[in-house]
Design an enzyme around this catalytic site. Sequence first.
Site, PDB file in Angstrom:
ATOM      1  N   ASP B   8       1.554  -4.394   4.500  1.00  0.00           N
ATOM      2  CA  ASP B   8      -0.165  -5.004   5.044  1.00  0.00           C
ATOM      3  C   ASP B   8       0.130  -4.847   6.596  1.00  0.00           C
ATOM      4  O   ASP B   8       1.113  -5.346   7.209  1.00  0.00           O
ATOM      5  CB  ASP B   8       0.110  -6.590   4.581  1.00  0.00           C
ATOM      6  CG  ASP B   8      -1.306  -7.099   4.887  1.00  0.00           C
ATOM      7  OD1 ASP B   8      -2.248  -6.257   5.145  1.00  0.00           O
ATOM      8  OD2 ASP B   8      -1.206  -8.318   4.715  1.00  0.00           O
ATOM      9  N   ASP B 102      -6.007  -1.630   5.201  1.00  0.00           N
ATOM     10  CA  ASP B 102      -4.951  -1.839   6.240  1.00  0.00           C
ATOM     11  C   ASP B 102      -3.887  -2.346   5.063  1.00  0.00           C
ATOM     12  O   ASP B 102      -2.955  -2.955   5.546  1.00  0.00           O
ATOM     13  CB  ASP B 102      -4.985  -2.675   7.092  1.00  0.00           C
ATOM     14  CG  ASP B 102      -5.769  -4.142   6.514  1.00  0.00           C
ATOM     15  OD1 ASP B 102      -6.363  -3.894   5.497  1.00  0.00           O
ATOM     16  OD2 ASP B 102      -5.695  -5.141   7.165  1.00  0.00           O
ATOM     17  N   GLU B 103      -3.895  -2.081   3.853  1.00  0.00           N
ATOM     18  CA  GLU B 103      -3.057  -2.493   3.015  1.00  0.00           C
ATOM     19  C   GLU B 103      -2.865  -1.479   1.834  1.00  0.00           C
ATOM     20  O   GLU B 103      -3.904  -0.926   1.335  1.00  0.00           O
ATOM     21  CB  GLU B 103      -3.604  -3.701   1.773  1.00  0.00           C
ATOM     22  CG  GLU B 103      -3.492  -5.431   2.546  1.00  0.00           C
ATOM     23  CD  GLU B 103      -4.121  -6.014   1.568  1.00  0.00           C
ATOM     24  OE1 GLU B 103      -3.720  -6.542   0.611  1.00  0.00           O
ATOM     25  OE2 GLU B 103      -5.370  -6.577   1.734  1.00  0.00           O
TER      26      GLU B 103
END
Lengths: 374, 388
Positions: B8, B102-103
């Site tokens: 993350d 973003d993960e």
Amino acid sequence: MKIRISREDLSTELYKLQGVVSQRSTLAILSNALLEADGDTLTMHATDLDISVSTSCPCEVIESGRVTLQAKNLFDIVKNLEDGEIEIETEDNHWAKLQSGSVNCRIVGTHPDDFPQIPETTGLEMYPIATDHLLDMIDKTIFSISTEDARPNLTGAFFKLTDANTLLMVSTDGHRLSKIEANPEKFEASGSTPQQLRDGIIIPRKGLHELKRVVDVKGAELAFGLKDNNIVFKHGPLTLSVRLIDGSFPDFTQVLPKESDKKALVDKDVLQQALKFVSLFASPKTHNVRLALTDEGLELYATDPDRGEGLKVVPVEYTGPAVKAGYNFKYLLDVLSAVDGDEVTVEIIDTLSPTLVRDTTRDEMLFVVMPMRL
Amino acid sequence: MRIIFHMDMDAFYAAVEQRDNPELQGLPVIIGGPSKRGVVSTASYEARPFGVHSAQPMAQALRRCPEAVVVKPRMSVYVEVSRQIMEVLHTFIPVIEPLSLDEAFMDMTGTENLFGPPVEAAMAIKDAIRAKTELSCSIGIGSNKFLAKLASDLDKPDGITLVPFGNEREFIAGLPIRKLWGVGPKSAERLENLDLMTIGDIAEADISWLRERLGKSYADHIHALANAQDARSVNPSRGRKSVGSETTLFDDIQGVEAVKKVFREQCESVARSLRKKNLRASGVRLKVRYSDTFKLSTRQGPLPEPSSDSMALYEAGCALMDTIDLESPIRLVGAAAFDLNDGDEPAQIDMFTTQDRRKTETLEKTLDAIEEKFGRKVLRASSVRKKD
């Protein structure tokens, strides 16, 4: 309104309304049935605005009048009563008091004037048709009607009186097509047959489904007529009006494959079983099964990375060149279950062209299944 | 036993802005629409102590932290950085499931011989991402997806948290119920009213008692999670659900014809991405944003057959246009393809789609190859070519 009626009669007729009344409509009144008592008859109506059902049965009318009650509730109540007489009487607040044997209940009702207008069909010119013949036409086509709202003109079956005065029913969802052209008993075309039927109409799937549900093959005569933009079916005390789908049905004659020499003759049950077996290896997403036809036999093959691969060869009578194509096996199984005879012919032209399946005992119908691009 | 990583990025959009604009470093930065009606999409770590968090109304965020610098999001930049990050992850392991820009989940089972113990592998991944993008991330390690995701949040920013294998239940038992996947503020309140405060409380609760109060499927779901059980596998194909393209226009447009023109270009770009990724779509979505109200309106519908051809997307999209208001001034038009299948998967052929239509897909593939060689916009369908 005050009536005395047999529980069995009322239950039988209320059943016929249940497919049309909706539980979830934004219009609460559409989950209701309108009951009208007059003379010695109780008439019941239900509608979802696209399909309307009216039916009636004899009863003792003590006081004529109307009442609107929640249709499913009423049916559940009547179903659960013991056989015998039921007395229904309306109250001032439009509720109904129901008494039968040792049962006493009061049922919530709404003002009958709020109930939508039911299409008037008295005096409409009706064309008789043999019930089993019409139901057969529906059975042969209903499964390939589209369920996709994006192509509304495909969400019903195309029904048309041909120039040869035969009745044609065609359905397609773009992936498969079913067509039956019949000369049903009791049906006779005449000069007065409406042009609308000669041009062809599109009857929505739900309407055909309802007709199948409420019509009794051994029961009264069936007749149909056209009024405004509705097809009206009459069957004994029952009237079913179905609003037709606007729009034009695509020119399916363009996509019907021409008869070819690539006709393979297969035993229907053998093919059905082979498909069911090989489909155990088909991808649950694409349902793809590959058919390869040679003079050695018909080879069915499916593979999926999570399942492995399965192959089965069934005997065929075939003299054409080797050819293969992939299909959604569900479409093929649908067709086979619509076939009456013991044998079918399968015509695979090439990997991309429509494939023709026919019942060897019934020339008047044909099925087309589009392959999958492999 | 499986070893799952959850990567993350730390305050991703804000971190990208601080990286690209050094003057923002050390300042509270809020990424979001400049309008007071907007919402916070990301807050930098400097802004968080003030009580600023994502999905908060911008007006409220600015009341809490008046000195914050509000930066308009630059989605195209974030998409590009995200692509770089996912590329870095792919150099470690092919089984990656991106959850958003973003993960991502990574299934690192059986990689010890390659990258060493899990924590060392996580350090190597963090270093590689930092080397490529100058950005930091946090990594959670657990024996399933739920534990990994929960862990990545426990030591943020720039942390690594490993849920000890074999002691998962004990490790999470003391955590508040809000850490459970699928427990939002509403359901948290409901659970707290039942005196269930920690994950351990739920794990120990009698399952039939829970089912009675919460319904079977929800009770089973959180009970399994609370007992550290989660059988879902890392699914690389789940990553991408749609491919889209949209433009905010220089001048507002109005009317079907004007929208069609922009939509045609969007479809070209979407179809090109589909072909590049060897995907076919079975559905298309049309998206417009109105200037007056800033409201977004979308319509979606199926394609007659799975396709990566811009005309197929365009025509199916145009068929949706009569159900949407195109007469009000429009500031953004977008197209997206969804219901994606692998281009090599069998695809059902439609009876009423002509062979000519299928040829346009082949034609467009050829054009892709030419563009690849000679650069973009050498060749375009004549309806898209702009007048000089």
